[in-house]
Write an enzyme that holds these catalytic residues in place. Structure first.
Site, mmCIF file in Angstrom:
data_model
loop_
_atom_site.group_PDB
_atom_site.id
_atom_site.type_symbol
_atom_site.label_atom_id
_atom_site.label_comp_id
_atom_site.label_asym_id
_atom_site.label_seq_id
_atom_site.Cartn_x
_atom_site.Cartn_y
_atom_site.Cartn_z
ATOM 1 N N HIS A 144 0.841 -1.189 0.000
ATOM 2 C CA HIS A 144 0.000 0.000 0.000
ATOM 3 C C HIS A 144 0.883 1.250 0.000
ATOM 4 O O HIS A 144 1.829 1.351 0.785
ATOM 5 C CB HIS A 144 -0.914 0.008 1.231
ATOM 6 C CG HIS A 144 -2.070 -0.936 1.100
ATOM 7 N ND1 HIS A 144 -1.932 -2.203 0.601
ATOM 8 C CD2 HIS A 144 -3.386 -0.794 1.401
ATOM 9 C CE1 HIS A 144 -3.108 -2.813 0.598
ATOM 10 N NE2 HIS A 144 -4.006 -1.977 1.073
ATOM 11 N N LYS A 574 -13.430 5.544 5.961
ATOM 12 C CA LYS A 574 -13.780 6.556 4.965
ATOM 13 C C LYS A 574 -15.294 6.617 4.758
ATOM 14 O O LYS A 574 -15.867 7.672 4.497
ATOM 15 C CB LYS A 574 -13.077 6.261 3.633
ATOM 16 C CG LYS A 574 -13.269 7.352 2.592
ATOM 17 C CD LYS A 574 -12.321 7.179 1.427
ATOM 18 C CE LYS A 574 -12.750 6.059 0.523
ATOM 19 N NZ LYS A 574 -13.934 6.430 -0.297
#
Length: 912
Positions: A144, A574
């Site tokens: 990532h 999120k």
């Protein structure tokens, strides 16, 4: 008289700061040095005394910099953050070592502490043996893109860190001290002269190579040592047995295709080959060293018949070693390992100094030969020789095999849906799979899984997407034949929201030979990944429905009735904010435990945690202990992402400590959680209320406020991050500016850069205010009691405390000034500022802290010392963004922005 334990840290920081200053002076000149020193002093004065005049002077200095001076300032303050990090890391090592040398009580997180707790709770050796017999602890490295540092920069860091460590460990003579000082000066100079930014985007192969470096730094040497230390400690508790390989390192690098079109079948095969070569090369080096050490003469030390058979089969015909059977045997083993490297890689290993041998069929066969060497030593009075390098080599082979690390395959459920729909449509025109409801899909897929005939035809043409997906699973099947089934054991389905998502993958596995419909066997684990708040809430129901299907239950039998479930921290955050994400994850775990118990299936949870709190990060030890009862069960996997990998595993000693923490926490959460009372119904109800209000506040700002997307894109560095070359994967799933399409990593990273850290706290203040309005003083008393008695709630607030301490609303206001519409700017930033104040106030009320981080003085000190060197970087970044967005920028301005992103990320440490 008390000793100031932090004075060595201050001395190291002063030393490294002085060396950096000298380097700046000699490389950039006195004027630049004087400028940087003025900026530094103003920033310190402003932070220490809240001196507004110092702030105005600082802003004046930074706003009027020339482009060249801007680059010098950014580099100087960035590198100071790098060096301060190294000094802090060394201080942690220093304090840990001093603790051990002093014979102090075992520290929290150590295995000794966990075993002491087990003794205190009456847990016997048999129970401990049962735990380790079925345990599985696997940190999984991902690629990532939150690691902004180049590997060349990390290499400079490690060189400087080694020199700092040398000063601690050794009593240096004056000459040695002078050499160390000179080497440190060279190390800082090399750092200054090393390019901070990558000139090109990383490829997946670059990411694989970077990931493999941590095996050289830490895993290949420290994992075997940790196993030995654990076994020795368990022997003191009555358990004298060699442990199974329960602690391994996993990887997504080369297998994670979710949103990354550059991960292909060819990349997976290259990743597996690179990993295998790294493992086998390590074994070859260790055997060469071991052969040089085991110079035991047969005339003096007998050997078993099996050892003599290995010696007789060895190509070593040197007359100087004809009575040294252990050396001969190990030379023969080395020749076979060299032949194995050639067989698996297709590349020659060199001149064959050990002679030619027959390749090993498996790692188990190599381990059996090493066991023969060990058994012979033990049976002939040389037990001590079996306990050193040989013990570590045997453990390395048992843990790493010929594949080094298991690679997980991951793909989005939408892709699997399209692939299966296309295969069905080609085979049976008019099926219209994507138009079917969930029940009809399950029925159709269940029938397909019962069919032995293939669905895919080699004589028909399919889309590029379908061919790529089938190719990567074909590559996984070949990997099982070449390296063993442990090489690619898991397939993960991102964005799972129903049973059909798992069955679609099962159909693809059948088509590629990884699922046998006749025998009812699976060659890999099928793992759902629940990510959004809604999917987490439905996770238990999805698994309940899945387990009720006879076809899937049969497949699960072939996997030992164990099912892994992955939980997504980043996307749920999120989607619904920090508080609601954490609570949804906790509730999902409780519900999953109940469903799995009812079906008699063993649950293994895989936690997709990011580095930052806004993506589920935070201390691993507290996070594992905060899991609900029954959620750990001796088995846990968790992701290690981006900058966290370097922070945890670039240093061998720190890496071993972090691995030990995972084992200790898993043991405590499994064996001791049965003793701890769980949260009451009233506790759960209170969290439901807090979560609902926090969710509403977060969604109202992020998804329901008109103009918020514009505010986000204009007030942060999100657009610039996309060009930073920090990973192979695109920043957005689609080419839009919608928050929904943005990946969680750049979302969190952007808020970190502007010092708001919004995903890590927003909504908490509103939630506590609403709770207190409904329940009054009694409600606040309940929240205080929750904080004192419930690990989950305490961990949640501790992480938020850390995030809020790293925020700076004054600096964030300068980023808000980048928003072109004044009304939009004030409307949104005003809400953020108000929520920020409310969240800090609410946190203080519940925890009783007068200031943020009162309960964590070490981190408080670190942040206090770090901010004066971060603030100038933020000020410069804002000014550069102004110039760039007004069209006055050139490549130097862009480079300055990217360098400032790098420096701020280094100063914050866990920003993505």
């Amino acid at each position: 008289m008390t000793t100031d334990k932090d004075s060595p840290l201050r001395e190291d920081i002063r030393l490294l700061g002085r060396l950096l200053g000298d380097t700046v002076k000699t490389q950039a000149g006195d004027d630049v040095f004087d400028l940087i020193e003025r900026v530094r002093q103003c920033s310190i004065r402003f932070r220490r005394d809240d001196d507004l005049a110092a702030r105005r002077e600082l802003e004046g200095l930074l706003d009027d910099l020339s482009r060249d001076d801007t680059i010098h300032v950014v580099r100087a303050f960035s590198y100071f953050s790098h060096l301060a990090n190294l000094a802090e890391d060394q201080h942690h090592i220093r304090r840990s070592r001093a603790h051990l040398v002093a014979g102090s009580p075992a520290r929290e997180g150590s295995l000794a502490h966990a075993l002491a707790l087990a003794d205190a709770h009456g847990i016997d050796a048999e129970t401990l043996a049962g735990f380790f017999g079925s345990a599985q602890v696997v940190p999984v490295l991902t690629a990532h893109p939150t690691e902004v540092q180049r590997k060349s920069i990390l290499n400079c860091h490690m060189a400087i860190a080694r020199l700092l460590d040398e000063r601690d460990r050794m009593q240096l003579t004056p000459e040695e001290a002078e050499e160390n000082d000179a080497a440190l000066r060279r190390g800082v100079l090399t750092l200054w002269q090393t390019r901070m930014l990558r000139p090109a985007k990383l490829s997946v192969l670059d990411e694989i190579a970077n990931g493999l470096s941590y095996y050289d730094y830490t895993f290949l040497t420290q994992l075997p040592r940790l196993y030995g230390a654990i076994e020795d400690q368990l022997a003191q508790h009555g358990q004298e047995a060699e442990l199974p390989p329960f602690l391994r390192i996993g990887s997504w690098i080369g297998g994670d295709r979710d949103g990354n079109p550059f991960v292909t079948a060819e990349v997976l095969e290259r990743a597996l080959a690179m990993q295998s070569e790294r493992a086998l090369a390590h074994y070859l080096r260790e055997m060469h060293t071991l052969a040089s050490q085991l110079s035991l003469a047969h005339l003096l030390v007998p050997a078993t018949e099996r050892l003599m058979a290995l010696a007789d089969a060895s190509p070593d015909d040197s007359p100087h070693r004809e009575d040294e059977p252990y050396r001969q045997a190990l030379t023969g083993l080395s020749a076979r390992v060299a032949a194995t490297i050639e067989a698996l890689s297709g590349k020659p290993v060199g001149s064959h100094p050990d002679g030619h041998g027959r390749p090993y069929d498996s790692a188990d066969a190599l381990l059996a030969d090493l066991d023969t060497v060990r058994d012979s030593l033990r049976l002939n009075g040389s037990e001590a020789l079996a306990q050193g390098r040989l013990r570590r080599l045997r453990r390395a082979v048992s843990v790493f095999g010929f594949h080094l690390a298991p690679i997980d395959l991951r793909q989005n459920s939408d892709v699997f849906e399209r692939v299966v729909a296309e295969m069905l449509e080609v085979a049976h025109p008019g099926t219209g799979y994507q138009d079917l409801d969930e029940t009809a899909r399950i029925d159709l897929l269940s029938r397909e899984l019962a069919e032995a005939r293939p669905l895919h035809s080699p004589f028909r043409r399919y889309s590029e997407e379908t061919e790529k997906e089938l190719a990567i699973f074909d590559a996984a099947r070949r990997a099982h034949l070449r390296y063993g089934a442990a090489s690619v054991p898991n397939c993960i389905i991102s964005k799972t929201d129903g049973v059909s998502d798992l069955l679609e993958l099962a159909v693809i596995l059948k088509e590629t030979g990884l699922l046998d419909p006749v025998a009812g066997t699976l060659a890999v684990n099928v793992i759902p990944l629940f990510e959004t708040i809604g999917d987490l809430e439905a996770a238990a129901e999805t698994m309940d429905r899945l387990f009720a299907l006879p076809a899937y239950r049969r497949l699960l039998d072939s996997r030992g009735l164990a099912q892994e479930v992955m939980l997504g921290y980043s996307d749920s955050n999120k989607d619904g904010g920090f508080l609601s994400s954490g609570w949804s994850l906790y509730k999902a775990e409780i519900a999953l435990v109940k469903v799995f118990d009812r079906h008699g299936v063993r649950l293994r949870l895989f936690h997709g945690r990011g580095g930052s709190v806004g993506r589920g990060g935070g201390p691993s030890y507290q996070a594992i202990l905060a899991q609900p009862g029954g959620a750990v069960q001796g088995q846990i996997r968790l992701t290690e992402q981006g900058e966290v990998i370097a922070a945890k595993y670039a240093n061998a000693e720190v890496g071993r400590r972090n691995l030990e923490v995972l084992v200790s926490a898993t043991l405590e959460a499994t064996l001791l959680s049965r003793e701890a009372p769980g949260p009451t119904h009233e506790d759960l109800q209170a969290m439901d209320e807090l979560s609902a209000d926090a969710f509403a506040a977060y969604r109202a700002l992020v998804y329901e406020t008109e103009g918020f997307e514009t505010y986000f894109w204009e007030s942060t560095v999100i657009a610039e991050i996309a060009h930073l070359n920090i990973g192979s994967r695109p920043a957005s799933r689609k080419k839009t500016q919608r928050i929904e399409d943005l990946r969680a990593i750049p979302w969190v990273f952007s808020w970190s850069q502007c010092r708001l850290m919004l995903p890590g706290w927003y909504g908490f203040g509103s939630a506590v205010r609403a709770f207190e309005a409904r329940h009054g003083a009694e409600g606040m008393a309940r929240l205080k009691a929750l904080y004192r008695s419930w690990d989950f709630f305490a961990s949640l607030l501790s992480n938020m405390d850390m995030v809020l301490a790293k925020t700076d609303i004054a600096i964030a206001s300068r980023y808000a000034g980048l928003v072109r519409d004044p009304a939009l700017r004030e409307r949104i930033f005003g809400r953020i500022r108000e929520e920020h104040e409310e969240s800090i106030e609410a946190l203080g009320k519940i925890t009783g802290q007068a200031e943020l981080l009162d309960g964590n003085p070490l981190l408080k000190r670190s942040i206090r010392n770090r901010f004066p060197y971060l603030d100038p970087l933020n000020h410069v970044q804002v000014e550069l963004l102004h110039r760039h967005r007004e069209g006055h920028g050139d490549e130097r301005i862009k480079r300055g922005i990217h360098m400032s992103i790098n420096g701020i990320a280094a100063g914050l440490r866990n920003s993505g």
